[in-house]
Design a protein around this motif. Structure first.
Motif, PDB file in Angstrom:
ATOM      1  N   PRO A  59       0.824  -1.221   0.000  1.00 45.52           N
ATOM      2  CA  PRO A  59       0.000   0.000   0.000  1.00 45.52           C
ATOM      3  C   PRO A  59       0.856   1.268   0.000  1.00 45.52           C
ATOM      4  O   PRO A  59       0.472   2.274  -0.597  1.00 45.52           O
ATOM      5  CB  PRO A  59      -0.785  -0.111   1.305  1.00 45.52           C
ATOM      6  CG  PRO A  59      -0.861  -1.567   1.576  1.00 45.52           C
ATOM      7  CD  PRO A  59       0.418  -2.151   1.062  1.00 45.52           C
ATOM      8  N   LEU A  60       2.030   1.207   0.627  1.00 40.70           N
ATOM      9  CA  LEU A  60       2.908   2.372   0.634  1.00 40.70           C
ATOM     10  C   LEU A  60       3.374   2.701  -0.783  1.00 40.70           C
ATOM     11  O   LEU A  60       3.339   3.861  -1.218  1.00 40.70           O
ATOM     12  CB  LEU A  60       4.120   2.112   1.547  1.00 40.70           C
ATOM     13  CG  LEU A  60       5.100   3.270   1.718  1.00 40.70           C
ATOM     14  CD1 LEU A  60       4.423   4.486   2.307  1.00 40.70           C
ATOM     15  CD2 LEU A  60       6.279   2.855   2.598  1.00 40.70           C
ATOM     16  N   VAL A  80       0.646   4.288  -2.813  1.00 43.35           N
ATOM     17  CA  VAL A  80       0.410   5.702  -2.543  1.00 43.35           C
ATOM     18  C   VAL A  80       1.558   6.556  -3.107  1.00 43.35           C
ATOM     19  O   VAL A  80       1.350   7.681  -3.551  1.00 43.35           O
ATOM     20  CB  VAL A  80       0.128   5.938  -1.044  1.00 43.35           C
ATOM     21  CG1 VAL A  80       1.367   6.008  -0.224  1.00 43.35           C
ATOM     22  CG2 VAL A  80      -0.686   7.192  -0.849  1.00 43.35           C
ATOM     23  N   LYS A  93      -4.390  11.970   2.011  1.00 47.25           N
ATOM     24  CA  LYS A  93      -3.009  11.541   2.204  1.00 47.25           C
ATOM     25  C   LYS A  93      -2.151  12.718   2.652  1.00 47.25           C
ATOM     26  O   LYS A  93      -2.230  13.814   2.093  1.00 47.25           O
ATOM     27  CB  LYS A  93      -2.425  10.986   0.891  1.00 47.25           C
ATOM     28  CG  LYS A  93      -3.153   9.774   0.368  1.00 47.25           C
ATOM     29  CD  LYS A  93      -3.157   8.656   1.383  1.00 47.25           C
ATOM     30  CE  LYS A  93      -4.253   7.658   1.064  1.00 47.25           C
ATOM     31  NZ  LYS A  93      -4.563   6.796   2.208  1.00 47.25           N
ATOM     32  N   ARG A  95       4.498  13.916   4.358  1.00 44.63           N
ATOM     33  CA  ARG A  95       5.124  12.812   5.080  1.00 44.63           C
ATOM     34  C   ARG A  95       5.541  11.702   4.127  1.00 44.63           C
ATOM     35  O   ARG A  95       6.645  11.178   4.190  1.00 44.63           O
ATOM     36  CB  ARG A  95       4.145  12.229   6.118  1.00 44.63           C
ATOM     37  CG  ARG A  95       4.713  11.022   6.857  1.00 44.63           C
ATOM     38  CD  ARG A  95       3.693  10.340   7.772  1.00 44.63           C
ATOM     39  NE  ARG A  95       2.754   9.469   7.097  1.00 44.63           N
ATOM     40  CZ  ARG A  95       3.018   8.220   6.727  1.00 44.63           C
ATOM     41  NH1 ARG A  95       4.211   7.690   6.946  1.00 44.63           N
ATOM     42  NH2 ARG A  95       2.111   7.495   6.118  1.00 44.63           N
ATOM     43  N   LEU A  96       4.641  11.378   3.192  1.00 43.70           N
ATOM     44  CA  LEU A  96       4.910  10.250   2.298  1.00 43.70           C
ATOM     45  C   LEU A  96       6.076  10.542   1.358  1.00 43.70           C
ATOM     46  O   LEU A  96       6.919   9.675   1.111  1.00 43.70           O
ATOM     47  CB  LEU A  96       3.649   9.921   1.512  1.00 43.70           C
ATOM     48  CG  LEU A  96       2.539   9.319   2.392  1.00 43.70           C
ATOM     49  CD1 LEU A  96       1.179   9.498   1.763  1.00 43.70           C
ATOM     50  CD2 LEU A  96       2.831   7.844   2.666  1.00 43.70           C
ATOM     51  N   ARG A 145      -8.407   5.613   1.520  1.00 44.35           N
ATOM     52  CA  ARG A 145      -8.767   5.037   2.812  1.00 44.35           C
ATOM     53  C   ARG A 145      -8.186   5.932   3.878  1.00 44.35           C
ATOM     54  O   ARG A 145      -7.156   6.559   3.677  1.00 44.35           O
ATOM     55  CB  ARG A 145      -8.156   3.638   2.941  1.00 44.35           C
ATOM     56  CG  ARG A 145      -8.873   2.599   2.130  1.00 44.35           C
ATOM     57  CD  ARG A 145      -8.267   1.254   2.401  1.00 44.35           C
ATOM     58  NE  ARG A 145      -7.102   1.004   1.566  1.00 44.35           N
ATOM     59  CZ  ARG A 145      -6.185   0.084   1.850  1.00 44.35           C
ATOM     60  NH1 ARG A 145      -6.267  -0.616   2.960  1.00 44.35           N
ATOM     61  NH2 ARG A 145      -5.173  -0.101   1.038  1.00 44.35           N
ATOM     62  N   LYS A 146      -8.845   5.953   5.039  1.00 45.66           N
ATOM     63  CA  LYS A 146      -8.402   6.919   6.045  1.00 45.66           C
ATOM     64  C   LYS A 146      -7.174   6.455   6.813  1.00 45.66           C
ATOM     65  O   LYS A 146      -6.178   7.136   6.880  1.00 45.66           O
ATOM     66  CB  LYS A 146      -9.540   7.233   7.007  1.00 45.66           C
ATOM     67  CG  LYS A 146     -10.430   8.322   6.460  1.00 45.66           C
ATOM     68  CD  LYS A 146     -11.472   8.739   7.468  1.00 45.66           C
ATOM     69  CE  LYS A 146     -12.596   9.481   6.776  1.00 45.66           C
ATOM     70  NZ  LYS A 146     -13.840   9.439   7.544  1.00 45.66           N
ATOM     71  N   VAL A 181      -4.441   3.621   7.019  1.00 37.61           N
ATOM     72  CA  VAL A 181      -3.890   2.454   6.353  1.00 37.61           C
ATOM     73  C   VAL A 181      -2.602   2.049   7.057  1.00 37.61           C
ATOM     74  O   VAL A 181      -1.618   2.788   7.057  1.00 37.61           O
ATOM     75  CB  VAL A 181      -3.606   2.751   4.866  1.00 37.61           C
ATOM     76  CG1 VAL A 181      -3.258   1.468   4.142  1.00 37.61           C
ATOM     77  CG2 VAL A 181      -4.798   3.424   4.226  1.00 37.61           C
ATOM     78  N   GLY A 223      -0.567  -0.170   6.213  1.00 35.87           N
ATOM     79  CA  GLY A 223       0.512  -0.452   5.260  1.00 35.87           C
ATOM     80  C   GLY A 223       1.111   0.750   4.592  1.00 35.87           C
ATOM     81  O   GLY A 223       1.856   0.622   3.631  1.00 35.87           O
ATOM     82  N   GLU A 224       0.790   1.954   5.063  1.00 35.20           N
ATOM     83  CA  GLU A 224       1.391   3.138   4.464  1.00 35.20           C
ATOM     84  C   GLU A 224       2.532   3.701   5.298  1.00 35.20           C
ATOM     85  O   GLU A 224       2.878   4.870   5.201  1.00 35.20           O
ATOM     86  CB  GLU A 224       0.316   4.211   4.193  1.00 35.20           C
ATOM     87  CG  GLU A 224      -0.483   3.884   2.942  1.00 35.20           C
ATOM     88  CD  GLU A 224      -1.579   4.897   2.649  1.00 35.20           C
ATOM     89  OE1 GLU A 224      -1.638   5.942   3.320  1.00 35.20           O
ATOM     90  OE2 GLU A 224      -2.379   4.615   1.742  1.00 35.20           O
ATOM     91  N   ALA A 225       3.104   2.877   6.141  1.00 34.92           N
ATOM     92  CA  ALA A 225       4.325   3.247   6.841  1.00 34.92           C
ATOM     93  C   ALA A 225       5.288   2.080   6.681  1.00 34.92           C
ATOM     94  O   ALA A 225       4.856   0.951   6.445  1.00 34.92           O
ATOM     95  CB  ALA A 225       4.051   3.533   8.309  1.00 34.92           C
ATOM     96  N   VAL A 279      -2.013  -5.693   7.592  1.00 33.98           N
ATOM     97  CA  VAL A 279      -2.019  -4.974   6.319  1.00 33.98           C
ATOM     98  C   VAL A 279      -2.861  -5.737   5.310  1.00 33.98           C
ATOM     99  O   VAL A 279      -3.698  -5.166   4.602  1.00 33.98           O
ATOM    100  CB  VAL A 279      -0.571  -4.806   5.795  1.00 33.98           C
ATOM    101  CG1 VAL A 279      -0.572  -4.240   4.383  1.00 33.98           C
ATOM    102  CG2 VAL A 279       0.239  -3.922   6.715  1.00 33.98           C
ATOM    103  N   GLU A 293      -6.380  -4.720   3.432  1.00 33.71           N
ATOM    104  CA  GLU A 293      -6.441  -4.697   1.970  1.00 33.71           C
ATOM    105  C   GLU A 293      -7.664  -5.458   1.484  1.00 33.71           C
ATOM    106  O   GLU A 293      -8.405  -4.989   0.632  1.00 33.71           O
ATOM    107  CB  GLU A 293      -5.190  -5.357   1.375  1.00 33.71           C
ATOM    108  CG  GLU A 293      -3.948  -4.519   1.403  1.00 33.71           C
ATOM    109  CD  GLU A 293      -3.949  -3.484   0.294  1.00 33.71           C
ATOM    110  OE1 GLU A 293      -3.893  -2.303   0.651  1.00 33.71           O
ATOM    111  OE2 GLU A 293      -4.020  -3.837  -0.897  1.00 33.71           O
TER     112      GLU A 293
END
Ligand SMILES: Nc1ncnc2c1ncn2[C@@H]1O[C@H](COP(=O)(O)OP(=O)(O)OP(=O)(O)O)[C@@H](O)[C@H]1O
Ligand SMILES: [Mg+2]
Lengths: 295, 290, 249
Positions: free
Chosen positions: A156-157, A160, A176, A180-181, C101-102, C104, C106-108, C119, C123
């Motif tokens: 997912p990272l 994005v 988003k 940060r990303l 999505r608010k 997540v 898996g976004e780190a 994660v 998904e």
């Protein structure tokens, strides 16, 4: 002969780390970082200085990555406010200032004389000596880095990151924190560049400010543009091609008088290839993701 | 005190040269909307071409050499545009920037292949400086100031009073006009390249006369020019002109407080600071949403 | 729910918004109309934090949000579409929706390696939801195609579906019916009606009065950056002040 081949393989492995970091930034996130070489240099200088002063290799490796990553994180605060070519140019400025610092802070870096006698990598009482050892160790690290980045890009990272590359506005509009990303991407790419730099220092055993110039930036940019469209594996493959060409020419039995112009002619070829690649990309309609201004 | 006066004078001379670089670069930026990295190589090539005419076997006079160099660089710029930038007319600014990086690399190394990496100087006899009290200025420097001033005056008259000049200013002041000009726009772009190349070549010759020549001299001068462009507001010709003087002065005054080795980093500092703290003028228009 | 208090925003010498005030009160769907350049889109940008207003307040459920960054505003429950659809062109339709999505995990970076299972579960759940939204839009057959291949109208549908992924309490639509064919307009109207029944609130910019009348319960009219009239749609369309703003005297 086999030594030449091994040498080329080792240099390629180092540059592949450097290039994969930039591919993650440019290709996956749309961060056109024209100052990537600064972090390669930071990794190299940090680890060289630490190990020359007796810090064990593994500790130095971790510290050097930490230093480079930390600096990227800090630099990101102001510079990530910029986008597109302005971001790239500000990073380029940062890289040139870093190079001037390597050159001028002679009390630390010995300035233009560089740092000789950097120890070979050693850990757990084992020291890497021969070329095969380097090729295997560095190859293993490259593989690990590849698996890491591959996992990130397909997560997912990574998704994005791609979204930000395509349209940063939309990404913020769906909640988003793109600042940060983008910084995460900058720091991951930096860690890879710094790892490359550390490995470079301990293989070549001598570094100086002239190793970390705009030429290296353009070289790695060429690699990334060449491999673009095939993701991370593409940039690794492109690295072996470009470095193979560059280092390979050095070992051709050329007459002395001709030797002086080999390097510039080679760089000219790189320049031409870069131009042709860009023109081809434009025809294919790539590189559109970065067009932020819209009306 | 003397030191400050001398630095002011040196800064003024350097600034008059940078102003030539910057006005050319900003004209390109204003019409084609990308940062032309190869602008530095137009500067470098101008200096080397003049050098070629000055040394034996040709041994032309400095002024004739400079004039021929200007013509040569105009040709080079038009060739660059035709071969690379025209096919990329609607590409993203980033692709154009990368392509111009490729050109820059190519030309730099071409110069190095032909002339080697060593530092060269124009074959002028070393004239003694004139001193005004403790401040020293050489004949060459006086000539530089004159030529730079004349070039700027010429540029002013051209942009202010000729039809072609007005069209150029129209496009670079207001990007939207580019659409209005339609078919005319290719002609305007050609004129802009001619002007930018001539400014780069004159500036390059003056720079080499003031300092020296080497194949990699383009890049730092591109950076200075770009800093000046940002200072003046992108696309703003007179802003870039003033920006050039500001850069020249800040470099020469800056080394009074900074170590000499950081002189070339001053323009970079200025760029980073400007990019960060002028969000409206520079960023606002770039990142507009709809 | 949403209250705009004396908001002003200028660009150079142009006042895009000038002391603009409006309140959506309890209306499920509120229309925002006004001639070209009257500041409607700018107001959306201010509400969603793309622009910070020069003066005034934006209150969402009583809380001032005008100086929050966009991503925080979105997480508070405001979703939006753009006048010219903005989608992720190289991403598949599915990925376009999965982005929205608010929270997540898996976004780190770290959780990607330490909580891979979580994660994965997130998904899978999101994928299901995205699939049902794509089905609602009639686009499930194209779920793996890059969004860049879509037609103008389909882009609007994807953008709307992407916004819905976030379950916003208030949805801002910037000209949802502009430039698309009547069948597609009908489809969008049906979707919005259904969502209204579910309790979602809308603020809709639209030039097509027909659409406004069929969707909205209340209308605000913007002219030169200020609200000049408000009322029920069928009355407002005949208001002399509104006619004057649109057609001059
Ligand atoms: N980023 C910007 N820079 C300068 N001026 C702007 C900017 N955004 C909007 N404007 C100006 O502000 C005014 C309001 O624009 P806005 O886009 O909000 O109008 P609108 O009501 O949405 O019009 P339309 O019905 O055409 O979409 C216009 O005059 C426009 O030119
Ligand atoms: Mg609008």
């Amino acid at each position: 002969m086999i030594n030449y081949v091994l040498h080329i393989v080792i240099i390629s492995e180092i540059f592949a780390l450097f290039a994969v970091g930039l591919q993650l930034q440019i290709g996956d996130t749309g961060l056109y970082n024209f100052g990537h070489v600064a972090f390669f240099g930071l990794g190299a200088y940090a680890s060289a200085l630490l190990t020359v002063h007796g810090v064990p290799f593994l500790v130095s490796l971790v510290l050097s990555l930490g230093i480079a990553g930390g600096i990227a994180w800090l630099v990101g605060f102001p510079i990530l406010r910029l986008r597109g070519d302005y971001f790239g140019l500000a990073m380029l400025g940062f890289a040139e200032i870093m190079r001037k610092a390597f050159l001028n802070e002679a009390w630390l870096t010995r300035g233009p004389m560089g740092i000789p006698g950097i120890p070979r990598p050693s850990f757990f009482g084992f020291t890497v000596k021969g070329l095969p050892g380097f090729a295997v160790l560095y190859g293993g690290l490259l593989l690990l880095a590849f698996l890491f980045v591959h996992h990130v890009v397909r997560s997912p990272l990574g998704r994005v990151f791609h979204a930000i590359r395509d349209d940063e506005y939309s990404a913020t509009a769906v909640g988003k924190d793109t600042f940060r990303l983008r910084r995460v991407s900058l720091v991951i790419g930096t860690l890879l560049a710094a790892l490359g730099g550390v490995l470079w220092a301990h293989y070549i055993t001598f570094i100086s400010p002239s190793d970390f110039t705009l030429n290296e930036t353009i070289l790695v940019l060429l690699i990334v543009v060449l491999g673009s469209g095939w993701g991370i594996p593409g940039s690794i493959l492109a690295t072996f091609l470009v470095i193979g060409f560059q280092e390979g020419l050095r070992f051709l039995p050329l007459p002395e008088s001709f030797g002086r112009i080999v390097a510039p002619v080679q760089q000219m070829a790189f320049g031409l290839v870069l131009i042709l690649l860009v023109m081809r990309q434009h025809l294919k309609g790539l590189g559109k993701g970065e067009q932020l201004a819209e009306d | 005190m003397t030191l400050i006066l001398q630095s002011l004078l040196d800064g003024l001379i350097a600034g008059s040269i940078y102003a030539l670089f910057a006005t050319g670069l900003t004209l390109i930026y204003g019409t084609l909307h990308f940062i032309n990295f190869a602008h530095g190589e137009l500067i470098m090539a101008g200096a080397y071409l003049a050098y070629l005419f000055m040394i034996p076997p040709l041994s032309f006079s400095p002024f004739l050499s400079a004039g021929l160099a200007v013509l040569g660089i105009i040709g080079l710029a038009l060739l660059m545009d035709k071969a690379v930038f025209r096919p990329l007319r609607n590409a993203s600014p980033l692709l154009l920037l990368i392509a111009s990086l490729g050109i820059s690399l190519f030309l730099q190394n071409l110069a190095q292949a032909v002339w080697g990496a060593e530092i060269r100087t124009f074959p002028f006899s070393l004239e003694r400086g004139l001193s005004f009290g403790p401040v020293v200025i050489t004949r060459v420097q006086i000539t530089i100031l004159f030529v730079a001033a004349a070039t700027i005056l010429f540029l002013y008259l051209l942009l202010k009073f000729t039809r072609a000049g007005k069209a150029i200013r129209g496009v670079s002041d207001n990007p939207r006009l580019a659409e209005t000009f339609g078919v005319e726009s290719e002609k305007i772009i050609r004129n802009v390249w001619i002007l930018a190349a001539a400014l780069a070549a004159v500036g390059g010759v003056l720079y080499a006369a003031d300092t020296n020549l080497e194949p990699h001299m383009g890049i730092i001068n591109l950076v200075r020019a770009f800093a000046a462009v940002l200072l003046g507001g992108t696309g703003n010709v007179w802003g870039a002109l003033i920006g050039g003087f500001v850069i020249g002065l800040s470099e020469n005054l800056g080394v009074l407080i900074l170590p000499l080795g950081y002189k070339d980093a001053i323009a970079f500092f200025i760029i980073i600071i400007l990019l960060l703290f002028r969000p409206e003028g520079i960023l606002g228009t770039r990142w507009g949403v709809r | 729910m949403l209250k705009i208090e004396k908001v002003s925003k200028h660009f150079g010498g142009v006042w895009a918004l000038r002391d603009c005030s409006l309140e959506t009160r309890d209306w499920p769907a509120v229309g925002l109309i006004g001639p070209n350049g009257s500041g409607k889109t700018t107001l959306f940008h201010v509400i969603t934090g793309f622009y910070t207003p020069d003066a005034g307040h934006v209150l969402f459920d009583g809380e001032a949000i005008q100086s929050l960054p966009t991503h925080k505003i979105v997480k508070k429950g405001i979703g939006r579409t753009f006048q010219i659809s903005r989608i992720f062109e190289t991403l598949s339709l599915m990925d376009n929706l999965l982005i929205a999505r608010k929270h997540v995990t898996g976004e780190a970076v770290l959780p990607l390696f330490t909580s891979w299972k979580k994660v994965k579960e997130e998904e899978d759940r999101a994928r299901e939801k995205a699939l049902s939204l794509l089905a609602l839009m009639g686009l499930e057959a194209k779920k793996d195609e890059p969004a860049g291949n879509l037609s103008y109208g389909q882009r609007k549908l994807v953008e709307l579906a992407r916004t819905l992924m976030l379950d916003p309490a208030l949805i801002l639509l910037d000209e949802p019916a502009a430039g698309i064919n009547p069948t597609l307009i009908q489809k969008i109207l049906t979707v919005i009606h259904a969502l209204k029944k579910e309790g979602k609130r809308f603020l809709i910019i639209e030039h097509n009065m027909d659409v406004i009348i069929r969707l909205c319960d209340w209308v605000f009219v913007l002219d030169a950056g200020s609200v000049i009239a408000e009322g029920p749609p069928d009355i407002i369309r005949n208001d002399p002040k509104v006619l004057e703003a649109y057609f001059g005297k």
